[in-house]
Design a protein around this motif. Structure first.
Motif, PDB file in Angstrom:
ATOM      1  N   THR A  66       0.877  -1.202   0.224  1.00  0.00           N
ATOM      2  CA  THR A  66       0.064   0.076  -0.129  1.00  0.00           C
ATOM      3  C   THR A  66       0.806   1.258  -0.107  1.00  0.00           C
ATOM      4  OG1 THR A  66      -1.657  -0.866   1.235  1.00  0.00           O
ATOM      5  CG2 THR A  66      -1.656   1.184   1.255  1.00  0.00           C
ATOM      6  N   VAL A  67       0.754   2.125  -0.867  1.00  0.00           N
ATOM      7  CA  VAL A  67       1.602   3.135  -1.078  1.00  0.00           C
ATOM      8  C   VAL A  67       0.523   4.390  -0.926  1.00  0.00           C
ATOM      9  CG1 VAL A  67       3.163   4.476  -2.705  1.00  0.00           C
ATOM     10  CG2 VAL A  67       3.212   1.988  -2.488  1.00  0.00           C
ATOM     11  N   VAL A  68       0.904   5.317  -0.125  1.00  0.00           N
ATOM     12  CA  VAL A  68       0.273   6.609  -0.066  1.00  0.00           C
ATOM     13  C   VAL A  68       1.048   7.717  -0.586  1.00  0.00           C
ATOM     14  CG1 VAL A  68      -0.380   8.358   1.852  1.00  0.00           C
ATOM     15  CG2 VAL A  68      -0.448   5.954   2.504  1.00  0.00           C
ATOM     16  N   VAL A  69       0.074   8.293  -1.449  1.00  0.00           N
ATOM     17  CA  VAL A  69       0.464   9.442  -2.583  1.00  0.00           C
ATOM     18  C   VAL A  69       0.057  11.037  -2.048  1.00  0.00           C
ATOM     19  CG1 VAL A  69       1.280   7.755  -4.247  1.00  0.00           C
ATOM     20  CG2 VAL A  69      -1.083   8.850  -4.137  1.00  0.00           C
ATOM     21  N   ASP A  70       0.377  11.939  -2.407  1.00  0.00           N
ATOM     22  CA  ASP A  70      -0.106  13.236  -2.017  1.00  0.00           C
ATOM     23  C   ASP A  70      -1.065  13.639  -3.232  1.00  0.00           C
ATOM     24  OD1 ASP A  70       1.604  13.853  -4.285  1.00  0.00           O
ATOM     25  OD2 ASP A  70       2.473  15.731  -3.390  1.00  0.00           O
ATOM     26  N   ASP A  71      -1.196  12.838  -4.271  1.00  0.00           N
ATOM     27  CA  ASP A  71      -2.204  13.236  -5.360  1.00  0.00           C
ATOM     28  C   ASP A  71      -2.498  12.224  -6.262  1.00  0.00           C
ATOM     29  OD1 ASP A  71      -3.361  14.530  -7.705  1.00  0.00           O
ATOM     30  OD2 ASP A  71      -2.090  16.345  -7.775  1.00  0.00           O
ATOM     31  N   LEU A  72      -3.584  11.583  -6.117  1.00  0.00           N
ATOM     32  CA  LEU A  72      -4.166  10.439  -6.872  1.00  0.00           C
ATOM     33  C   LEU A  72      -4.513  10.498  -8.237  1.00  0.00           C
ATOM     34  CD1 LEU A  72      -4.309   7.402  -5.647  1.00  0.00           C
ATOM     35  CD2 LEU A  72      -6.841   7.904  -5.786  1.00  0.00           C
ATOM     36  N   GLY A  96      -9.732   8.292   2.698  1.00  0.00           N
ATOM     37  CA  GLY A  96      -9.529   9.126   1.790  1.00  0.00           C
ATOM     38  C   GLY A  96      -9.883   8.434   0.373  1.00  0.00           C
ATOM     39  N   ARG A  97      -9.166   8.465  -0.683  1.00  0.00           N
ATOM     40  CA  ARG A  97      -9.394   8.036  -1.770  1.00  0.00           C
ATOM     41  C   ARG A  97      -8.395   6.999  -2.430  1.00  0.00           C
ATOM     42  NH1 ARG A  97      -9.726  11.408  -6.907  1.00  0.00           N
ATOM     43  NH2 ARG A  97      -7.722  11.960  -6.098  1.00  0.00           N
ATOM     44  N   PHE A  98      -8.603   5.745  -3.123  1.00  0.00           N
ATOM     45  CA  PHE A  98      -7.555   4.825  -3.344  1.00  0.00           C
ATOM     46  C   PHE A  98      -8.087   4.117  -4.469  1.00  0.00           C
ATOM     47  CE2 PHE A  98     -11.230   2.481  -1.137  1.00  0.00           C
ATOM     48  CZ  PHE A  98     -11.379   1.301  -2.138  1.00  0.00           C
ATOM     49  N   LEU A  99      -7.065   3.537  -5.139  1.00  0.00           N
ATOM     50  CA  LEU A  99      -7.248   2.864  -6.585  1.00  0.00           C
ATOM     51  C   LEU A  99      -6.169   1.406  -6.371  1.00  0.00           C
ATOM     52  CD1 LEU A  99      -4.585   3.301  -8.573  1.00  0.00           C
ATOM     53  CD2 LEU A  99      -5.845   5.346  -9.112  1.00  0.00           C
ATOM     54  N   TYR A 100      -6.456   0.430  -7.165  1.00  0.00           N
ATOM     55  CA  TYR A 100      -5.390  -0.495  -7.349  1.00  0.00           C
ATOM     56  C   TYR A 100      -4.874  -0.452  -8.776  1.00  0.00           C
ATOM     57  CZ  TYR A 100      -6.771  -2.964  -3.095  1.00  0.00           C
ATOM     58  OH  TYR A 100      -6.652  -3.235  -1.579  1.00  0.00           O
ATOM     59  N   TYR A 111      -2.725   2.168  -4.216  1.00  0.00           N
ATOM     60  CA  TYR A 111      -2.421   3.609  -3.958  1.00  0.00           C
ATOM     61  C   TYR A 111      -3.603   4.215  -3.172  1.00  0.00           C
ATOM     62  CZ  TYR A 111       1.528   2.695  -7.186  1.00  0.00           C
ATOM     63  OH  TYR A 111       2.518   2.177  -7.803  1.00  0.00           O
ATOM     64  N   VAL A 112      -3.097   5.266  -2.233  1.00  0.00           N
ATOM     65  CA  VAL A 112      -4.032   5.815  -1.556  1.00  0.00           C
ATOM     66  C   VAL A 112      -3.756   7.267  -1.327  1.00  0.00           C
ATOM     67  CG1 VAL A 112      -5.219   5.836   0.630  1.00  0.00           C
ATOM     68  CG2 VAL A 112      -4.500   3.717  -0.037  1.00  0.00           C
ATOM     69  N   GLU A 113      -4.580   7.917  -1.488  1.00  0.00           N
ATOM     70  CA  GLU A 113      -4.461   9.545  -1.213  1.00  0.00           C
ATOM     71  C   GLU A 113      -5.407   9.902   0.177  1.00  0.00           C
ATOM     72  OE1 GLU A 113      -6.273  14.005  -2.681  1.00  0.00           O
ATOM     73  OE2 GLU A 113      -5.295  12.537  -4.237  1.00  0.00           O
ATOM     74  N   TRP A 114      -4.471  10.043   1.333  1.00  0.00           N
ATOM     75  CA  TRP A 114      -5.176  10.338   2.533  1.00  0.00           C
ATOM     76  C   TRP A 114      -5.993  11.460   2.580  1.00  0.00           C
ATOM     77  CZ3 TRP A 114      -0.805   8.664   6.103  1.00  0.00           C
ATOM     78  CH2 TRP A 114      -0.739   7.251   6.476  1.00  0.00           C
ATOM     79  N   THR A 115      -6.960  11.690   3.405  1.00  0.00           N
ATOM     80  CA  THR A 115      -7.633  13.003   3.697  1.00  0.00           C
ATOM     81  C   THR A 115      -6.316  13.943   4.209  1.00  0.00           C
ATOM     82  OG1 THR A 115      -8.025  12.659   6.088  1.00  0.00           O
ATOM     83  CG2 THR A 115      -9.592  11.960   4.536  1.00  0.00           C
TER      84      THR A 115
END
Length: 125
Positions: A66-72, A96-100, A111-115
């Motif tokens: 799982t990778v957290v990014v700042d801009d999905l 927040g938002r995520f995709l695989y 990949y996740v873009e946290w709140t």
């Protein structure tokens, strides 16, 4: 687009049984704990522990990290230009938002873009 955090995924039947060893190994307490659909998750240091019945865990086991990014959205453009295939489109979740996505080499990542609140609380600033 920047990677903020990367988690190795650990799978278990029982979250409460898995966490004490990780707490001892890392010297940390979980910084995130939540339920999502039929699984329970806890993040501690650079581990994401995913617990629940084997059949439910299997729904998420295709991703190796799982990778957290700042801009999905920017990430999606990068993935597309690199020949990756989105296997689960952008979806809202409790953090927040995520995709695989499956990379052109076959690796699949969540990949996740946290709140913004989670980013402020968890990512050193």
């Amino acid at each position: 687009m920047a990677v903020l955090k990367t988690y190795a995924r650990l799978w278990t039947d029982d979250l409460d049984r898995a966490l004490p060893l990780l707490e001892e190994l890392t010297g940390e307490q979980p910084h995130l704990r939540l339920a999502f659909e039929q699984v329970a998750l806890a993040a501690i240091e650079n581990f994401l522990v995913i617990a629940g019945p084997a059949g439910e865990r299997a729904r998420y086991s295709h991703a190796s990290a799982t990778v957290v990014v700042d801009d999905l959205d920017a990430l999606l453009a990068t993935l597309t230009s690199a020949g990756a295939t989105v296997t689960t489109p952008t979806t809202g979740g409790p953090t927040g938002r995520f995709l695989y996505a499956r990379h052109a080499d076959g690796a699949e990542i969540e990949y996740v873009e946290w709140t913004p609140e989670l980013v402020r609380r968890i990512i050193p600033g």
